[in-house]
Design a protein around this motif. Structure first.
Motif, PDB file in Angstrom:
ATOM      1  N   ASN A  65       0.846  -1.202   0.000  1.00 24.27           N
ATOM      2  CA  ASN A  65       0.000   0.000   0.000  1.00 24.27           C
ATOM      3  C   ASN A  65       0.878   1.248   0.000  1.00 24.27           C
ATOM      4  O   ASN A  65       0.619   2.218  -0.728  1.00 24.27           O
ATOM      5  N   LEU A  66       1.925   1.212   0.818  1.00 24.71           N
ATOM      6  CA  LEU A  66       2.830   2.376   0.909  1.00 24.71           C
ATOM      7  C   LEU A  66       3.589   2.598  -0.399  1.00 24.71           C
ATOM      8  O   LEU A  66       3.766   3.735  -0.843  1.00 24.71           O
ATOM      9  N   ARG A  67       4.026   1.489  -1.014  1.00 26.20           N
ATOM     10  CA  ARG A  67       4.724   1.641  -2.307  1.00 26.20           C
ATOM     11  C   ARG A  67       3.774   2.266  -3.327  1.00 26.20           C
ATOM     12  O   ARG A  67       4.171   3.138  -4.099  1.00 26.20           O
ATOM     13  N   GLY A  68       2.534   1.795  -3.315  1.00 28.35           N
ATOM     14  CA  GLY A  68       1.553   2.306  -4.274  1.00 28.35           C
ATOM     15  C   GLY A  68       1.331   3.807  -4.136  1.00 28.35           C
ATOM     16  O   GLY A  68       1.327   4.546  -5.134  1.00 28.35           O
ATOM     17  N   ILE A  69       1.168   4.274  -2.883  1.00 25.83           N
ATOM     18  CA  ILE A  69       0.901   5.721  -2.721  1.00 25.83           C
ATOM     19  C   ILE A  69       2.185   6.538  -2.921  1.00 25.83           C
ATOM     20  O   ILE A  69       2.132   7.682  -3.363  1.00 25.83           O
ATOM     21  N   HIS A  70       3.332   5.943  -2.643  1.00 20.48           N
ATOM     22  CA  HIS A  70       4.611   6.620  -2.918  1.00 20.48           C
ATOM     23  C   HIS A  70       4.752   6.875  -4.428  1.00 20.48           C
ATOM     24  O   HIS A  70       5.152   7.950  -4.857  1.00 20.48           O
ATOM     25  N   TRP A  71       4.380   5.886  -5.221  1.00 15.94           N
ATOM     26  CA  TRP A  71       4.508   6.022  -6.678  1.00 15.94           C
ATOM     27  C   TRP A  71       3.418   6.912  -7.280  1.00 15.94           C
ATOM     28  O   TRP A  71       3.680   7.699  -8.183  1.00 15.94           O
ATOM     29  N   ASN A  72       2.203   6.759  -6.809  1.00 17.33           N
ATOM     30  CA  ASN A  72       1.067   7.373  -7.514  1.00 17.33           C
ATOM     31  C   ASN A  72       0.613   8.731  -6.989  1.00 17.33           C
ATOM     32  O   ASN A  72      -0.258   9.355  -7.597  1.00 17.33           O
ATOM     33  N   ILE A  73       1.175   9.151  -5.857  1.00 15.64           N
ATOM     34  CA  ILE A  73       0.718  10.415  -5.261  1.00 15.64           C
ATOM     35  C   ILE A  73       0.896  11.587  -6.241  1.00 15.64           C
ATOM     36  O   ILE A  73       1.877  11.655  -6.976  1.00 15.64           O
ATOM     37  N   ARG A  74      -0.100  12.482  -6.246  1.00 12.59           N
ATOM     38  CA  ARG A  74      -0.044  13.641  -7.138  1.00 12.59           C
ATOM     39  C   ARG A  74      -0.481  14.881  -6.365  1.00 12.59           C
ATOM     40  O   ARG A  74      -1.044  14.790  -5.294  1.00 12.59           O
ATOM     41  N   ILE A 123      -6.432  -6.477   5.652  1.00 15.72           N
ATOM     42  CA  ILE A 123      -6.494  -5.011   5.539  1.00 15.72           C
ATOM     43  C   ILE A 123      -6.888  -4.570   4.119  1.00 15.72           C
ATOM     44  O   ILE A 123      -6.750  -5.335   3.159  1.00 15.72           O
ATOM     45  N   VAL A 124      -7.372  -3.338   4.042  1.00 16.43           N
ATOM     46  CA  VAL A 124      -7.824  -2.803   2.755  1.00 16.43           C
ATOM     47  C   VAL A 124      -6.631  -2.665   1.800  1.00 16.43           C
ATOM     48  O   VAL A 124      -5.569  -2.173   2.189  1.00 16.43           O
ATOM     49  N   VAL A 125      -6.830  -3.130   0.577  1.00 22.08           N
ATOM     50  CA  VAL A 125      -5.777  -2.989  -0.427  1.00 22.08           C
ATOM     51  C   VAL A 125      -6.027  -1.681  -1.184  1.00 22.08           C
ATOM     52  O   VAL A 125      -7.084  -1.505  -1.791  1.00 22.08           O
ATOM     53  N   GLY A 126      -5.059  -0.768  -1.118  1.00 22.52           N
ATOM     54  CA  GLY A 126      -5.199   0.509  -1.828  1.00 22.52           C
ATOM     55  C   GLY A 126      -4.734   0.357  -3.260  1.00 22.52           C
ATOM     56  O   GLY A 126      -3.637  -0.146  -3.501  1.00 22.52           O
ATOM     57  N   LYS A 127      -5.587   0.775  -4.194  1.00 19.75           N
ATOM     58  CA  LYS A 127      -5.200   0.615  -5.602  1.00 19.75           C
ATOM     59  C   LYS A 127      -5.325   1.959  -6.331  1.00 19.75           C
ATOM     60  O   LYS A 127      -6.365   2.625  -6.237  1.00 19.75           O
ATOM     61  N   VAL A 136      -3.315   9.138   2.949  1.00 16.30           N
ATOM     62  CA  VAL A 136      -3.037   9.175   4.395  1.00 16.30           C
ATOM     63  C   VAL A 136      -4.096   8.366   5.159  1.00 16.30           C
ATOM     64  O   VAL A 136      -3.777   7.676   6.126  1.00 16.30           O
ATOM     65  N   HIS A 137      -5.333   8.420   4.685  1.00 18.50           N
ATOM     66  CA  HIS A 137      -6.395   7.599   5.287  1.00 18.50           C
ATOM     67  C   HIS A 137      -6.057   6.112   5.186  1.00 18.50           C
ATOM     68  O   HIS A 137      -6.296   5.348   6.121  1.00 18.50           O
ATOM     69  N   LEU A 138      -5.516   5.742   4.047  1.00 16.36           N
ATOM     70  CA  LEU A 138      -5.148   4.333   3.840  1.00 16.36           C
ATOM     71  C   LEU A 138      -4.102   3.895   4.865  1.00 16.36           C
ATOM     72  O   LEU A 138      -4.172   2.789   5.412  1.00 16.36           O
ATOM     73  N   ILE A 139      -3.161   4.780   5.160  1.00 20.83           N
ATOM     74  CA  ILE A 139      -2.134   4.463   6.167  1.00 20.83           C
ATOM     75  C   ILE A 139      -2.794   4.269   7.531  1.00 20.83           C
ATOM     76  O   ILE A 139      -2.520   3.299   8.243  1.00 20.83           O
ATOM     77  N   VAL A 140      -3.691   5.192   7.890  1.00 22.54           N
ATOM     78  CA  VAL A 140      -4.352   5.119   9.210  1.00 22.54           C
ATOM     79  C   VAL A 140      -5.153   3.818   9.352  1.00 22.54           C
ATOM     80  O   VAL A 140      -5.031   3.107  10.357  1.00 22.54           O
ATOM     81  N   THR A 141      -5.935   3.485   8.334  1.00 26.71           N
ATOM     82  CA  THR A 141      -6.764   2.266   8.445  1.00 26.71           C
ATOM     83  C   THR A 141      -5.897   0.996   8.437  1.00 26.71           C
ATOM     84  O   THR A 141      -6.188   0.047   9.154  1.00 26.71           O
ATOM     85  N   SER A 142      -4.828   1.021   7.638  1.00 29.46           N
ATOM     86  CA  SER A 142      -3.929  -0.152   7.606  1.00 29.46           C
ATOM     87  C   SER A 142      -3.289  -0.350   8.978  1.00 29.46           C
ATOM     88  O   SER A 142      -3.284  -1.461   9.528  1.00 29.46           O
ATOM     89  N   LEU A 143      -2.762   0.738   9.541  1.00 29.27           N
ATOM     90  CA  LEU A 143      -2.086   0.634  10.841  1.00 29.27           C
ATOM     91  C   LEU A 143      -3.061   0.242  11.943  1.00 29.27           C
ATOM     92  O   LEU A 143      -2.727  -0.521  12.848  1.00 29.27           O
ATOM     93  N   SER A 144      -4.269   0.771  11.853  1.00 25.35           N
ATOM     94  CA  SER A 144      -5.284   0.462  12.851  1.00 25.35           C
ATOM     95  C   SER A 144      -5.560  -1.048  12.872  1.00 25.35           C
ATOM     96  O   SER A 144      -5.718  -1.651  13.940  1.00 25.35           O
ATOM     97  N   HIS A 145      -5.580  -1.656  11.697  1.00 26.83           N
ATOM     98  CA  HIS A 145      -5.814  -3.096  11.645  1.00 26.83           C
ATOM     99  C   HIS A 145      -4.605  -3.889  12.141  1.00 26.83           C
ATOM    100  O   HIS A 145      -4.757  -4.886  12.852  1.00 26.83           O
ATOM    101  N   LEU A 146      -3.423  -3.420  11.787  1.00 29.31           N
ATOM    102  CA  LEU A 146      -2.216  -4.103  12.282  1.00 29.31           C
ATOM    103  C   LEU A 146      -2.185  -4.084  13.809  1.00 29.31           C
ATOM    104  O   LEU A 146      -1.797  -5.061  14.448  1.00 29.31           O
TER     105      LEU A 146
END
Ligand SMILES: [Fe+2]
Length: 191
Positions: A65-74, A123-127, A136-146
């Protein structure tokens, strides 16, 4: 002072003793706990390995998920967030290695295929997320589940005095809670 016990007395004592043992064993099951080389109970440790592998699988999805948002963030905050997400995935990679090596340390085999990771993922897969707030929401929900998985492992490790796993979970939990606070501060959300 000395006590003289005759042969007849000894026979009677033995008889009472063995009868009481039979009586006692009907109500109380005597459990012999087998331990491994680390002194941890074998059965419970095997269950802990399963849970740690679930955590490992979910961490790998969080990492992707982190790699995805690192690459795709605009957008206007690209430079800040691109770097921040790299910092987080680099950290996640270290944590993944620690979890896998903990599995090995307590006698298990860490999962290492995408197939197993997907099977165990919760956990939710961010695509294709390019929006900063969604990222940032994706990070919060992923961490919350971990955190939920880690708390479960923490209580099971505590029950068998597995201090190594326990302290690892404590460190992960404290760090992730702090990251959630910072991410939510960025989102201007209150706890
Ligand atoms: Fe990069």
């Amino acid at each position: 002072m000395s006590i003289v016990i005759s042969d007849t007395n000894i026979k009677t004592i033995n008889l009472i003793y063995s009868k009481s043992l039979i009586f006692f064993s009907k109500f109380v099951k005597i459990k012999v706990m087998k331990t491994n080389i680390l002194g941890l109970p074998i059965k419970e440790t095997e269950l802990l390995v399963l849970e740690l592998n679930i955590l490992l699988s979910n961490f790998q999805v969080y990492y992707q998920n982190l790699r995805g948002i690192h690459w795709n963030i605009r957008g206007k905050r690209f430079f800040d967030l691109h770097v921040k997400f790299e910092e987080l995935y680099t950290d996640a990679q270290i944590k993944i290695d620690l979890i896998a090596e903990r599995v090995l340390t307590i006698g298990g085999t860490p999962l290492h295929t995408f197939e197993d990771y997907i099977k165990n993922n919760q956990i939710v897969v961010g695509k294709n997320i390019s929006n900063d707030e969604k990222a940032v929401h994706l990070i919060v929900t992923s961490l919350s589940h971990l955190l939920k998985i880690e708390r479960e492992i923490l209580s099971k490790a505590a029950a068998i005095n597995d201090e190594g796993t326990n302290s690892m979970m404590s460190d992960l939990i404290a760090e992730q809670e702090k990251t959630i606070w910072m991410m939510r501060a960025w989102l201007e959300e209150s706890l």
